[in-house]
Design a protein around this motif. Structure first.
Motif, PDB file in Angstrom:
ATOM      1  N   LYS A   1      -3.195 -12.837  -5.749  1.00 12.48           N
ATOM      2  CA  LYS A   1      -4.268 -13.807  -5.459  1.00 12.48           C
ATOM      3  C   LYS A   1      -5.278 -13.410  -4.140  1.00 12.48           C
ATOM      4  N   THR A   2      -4.375 -12.791  -3.271  1.00 11.16           N
ATOM      5  CA  THR A   2      -5.130 -12.496  -2.049  1.00 11.16           C
ATOM      6  C   THR A   2      -5.596 -10.894  -1.964  1.00 11.16           C
ATOM      7  N   ALA A   3      -4.764 -10.111  -2.819  1.00 13.92           N
ATOM      8  CA  ALA A   3      -5.032  -8.948  -2.781  1.00 13.92           C
ATOM      9  C   ALA A   3      -6.190  -8.363  -3.490  1.00 13.92           C
ATOM     10  N   LEU A   4      -6.782  -9.277  -4.709  1.00  9.90           N
ATOM     11  CA  LEU A   4      -7.647  -9.168  -5.562  1.00  9.90           C
ATOM     12  C   LEU A   4      -8.005  -7.706  -5.961  1.00  9.90           C
ATOM     13  N   GLY A   5      -6.669  -7.064  -6.268  1.00  4.34           N
ATOM     14  CA  GLY A   5      -7.004  -5.852  -7.246  1.00  4.34           C
ATOM     15  C   GLY A   5      -6.533  -4.642  -6.159  1.00  4.34           C
ATOM     16  N   ALA A   6      -6.547  -4.844  -4.873  1.00  2.57           N
ATOM     17  CA  ALA A   6      -6.310  -3.786  -3.800  1.00  2.57           C
ATOM     18  C   ALA A   6      -4.872  -3.362  -4.069  1.00  2.57           C
ATOM     19  N   GLU A   7      -3.957  -4.143  -4.681  1.00  2.00           N
ATOM     20  CA  GLU A   7      -2.525  -3.629  -5.009  1.00  2.00           C
ATOM     21  C   GLU A   7      -2.375  -2.397  -5.713  1.00  2.00           C
ATOM     22  N   GLU A   8      -3.734  -2.489  -6.711  1.00  3.50           N
ATOM     23  CA  GLU A   8      -3.575  -1.505  -7.796  1.00  3.50           C
ATOM     24  C   GLU A   8      -4.152  -0.032  -7.086  1.00  3.50           C
ATOM     25  N   SER A   9      -4.740  -0.041  -6.066  1.00  7.09           N
ATOM     26  CA  SER A   9      -5.624   0.979  -5.514  1.00  7.09           C
ATOM     27  C   SER A   9      -4.737   1.712  -4.396  1.00  7.09           C
ATOM     28  N   VAL A  10      -4.071   0.765  -3.611  1.00  6.89           N
ATOM     29  CA  VAL A  10      -3.468   1.275  -2.360  1.00  6.89           C
ATOM     30  C   VAL A  10      -1.730   1.746  -2.817  1.00  6.89           C
ATOM     31  N   GLU A  11      -1.487   2.761  -2.263  1.00  8.18           N
ATOM     32  CA  GLU A  11      -0.277   3.492  -2.489  1.00  8.18           C
ATOM     33  C   GLU A  11       0.837   2.484  -1.801  1.00  8.18           C
ATOM     34  N   TRP A  12       1.840   2.350  -2.266  1.00 10.89           N
ATOM     35  CA  TRP A  12       3.075   1.492  -1.444  1.00 10.89           C
ATOM     36  C   TRP A  12       4.365   1.947  -2.083  1.00 10.89           C
ATOM     37  N   LYS A  13       5.190   2.002  -1.003  1.00 11.67           N
ATOM     38  CA  LYS A  13       6.791   2.352  -1.415  1.00 11.67           C
ATOM     39  C   LYS A  13       7.557   1.018  -0.646  1.00 11.67           C
ATOM     40  N   HIS A  14       8.762   0.907  -1.276  1.00 10.17           N
ATOM     41  CA  HIS A  14       9.582  -0.029  -0.875  1.00 10.17           C
ATOM     42  C   HIS A  14      10.863   0.669  -0.205  1.00 10.17           C
TER      43      HIS A  14
END
Lengths: 204, 204
Positions: free
Chosen positions: B96-109
């Motif tokens: 809801k708040t990332a508006l798609g940025a969670e698809e572009s930005v790399e992340w690791k847990h």
């Protein structure tokens, strides 16, 4: 000579790395609420403010409004001007994110941004919209001075600052954005632009 | 020679002020989506990133996580490291708040911040906690250089960065706060600190 480090490892006095590990937790101890030495609501209201005003135009989310109040408190802004259908303090979602800052920060309501701009200009404020337009000033290039009275307008989450409002401004400030999305969250954008204005004043 | 300005006032060609008013609405026209010329997800993934990583430690609000993703997209961060019980992409409030940025930005847990810091140090990152501690560096005084690999840790909304985590950092960065409250919203704090790091790199 040997001693125990905070992490429980055995360290020699001659071992610089181990000694740094030993000292660090003390040096970087988190500050207590008392040590933070924040102002009370009364002290805040009495203190000299930074002549910077944030203008909110048709902000849809009251949570965002609350976050801007919290930022305005941290940076000791003169006021927040609330315009259009932006929610006003008293709204429960503002309370949730402002965490009391809506009690300390001055605010005024105007029917629309044009009325707020008229009042700001009469008070000697330079008015900028935070918006991506033809000829906008890139945030890192704007040379803010420490005495200027500055107002920044933040617009609706989807449509941004109204074109008619932009036409009344002295200029537009743009936060450089290098990625895929077209905008930052408005509370984040407010924080970034207000910080850039405030940093010059803290440095002086 | 006379002409009509946008505000309907009569203006003479020799009247510079009036002519400026006339030009403004055209000069400050908002940019269209095409003119903004943002990257596609694929272009974003291929582009060279800024070697800056945001580490999220036990963030309670998934909305805040989403906002940080949006900021990370805008500033072309290398990655977001998610630690502890912070929500992971896929969570509907992040969407809801990332508006798609969670698809572009790399992340690791990482299970915890300590594991993330170990990995960051092995990769040559300087690690700072954003926290108010004894001896913290005031944000406007930190002289970031444009080549450094930097990671910043943002902690829980209420308790901040854990003291044990702070002990593992190279230093703490503090955002000067002059008001009544003790902290900024974490998404706002992330925006302010990341902007301060990025501005140096854009200027060069």
């Amino acid at each position: 000579m040997e001693s125990r480090t905070a992490s429980g490892k055995t360290a020699k006095a001659s071992d610089l790395n181990a000694r740094i590990i030993f000292i660090k937790p003390v040096a970087m101890q988190k500050l207590s609420m008392e040590e933070l030495n924040r102002k009370s609501v009364e002290e805040f209201k009495r203190s000299e403010k930074t002549p910077v005003i944030a203008v909110l135009e048709n902000i849809r989310s009251a949570y965002n409004v609350g976050s801007v109040f919290r930022t305005a408190d941290a940076f000791l802004l003169e006021a927040i001007y609330i315009t259009g259908y932006t929610a006003l303090p008293g709204h429960k979602e503002i309370k949730k994110t402002a965490l009391g800052a809506e009690e300390s920060v001055e605010w005024k309501h105007f029917t629309n941004a044009a009325a707020a701009i008229e009042s700001l200009k009469a008070d000697g404020y330079k008015v900028y919209a935070v918006e991506q337009v033809v000829g906008s000033l890139m945030l890192q290039k704007v040379e803010f001075t420490s005495e200027e009275k500055i107002a920044v307008i933040l617009g609706n989450e989807v449509t941004g600052v109204e074109q008619d409002t932009i036409a009344l401004c002295d200029g537009c400030i743009e936060i450089p954005q290098l990625g895929m999305k077209h905008s930052l969250n408005i509370a984040t954008a407010a924080g970034v632009v207000l910080w850039e204005i405030i940093r010059t004043r803290i440095n002086n």
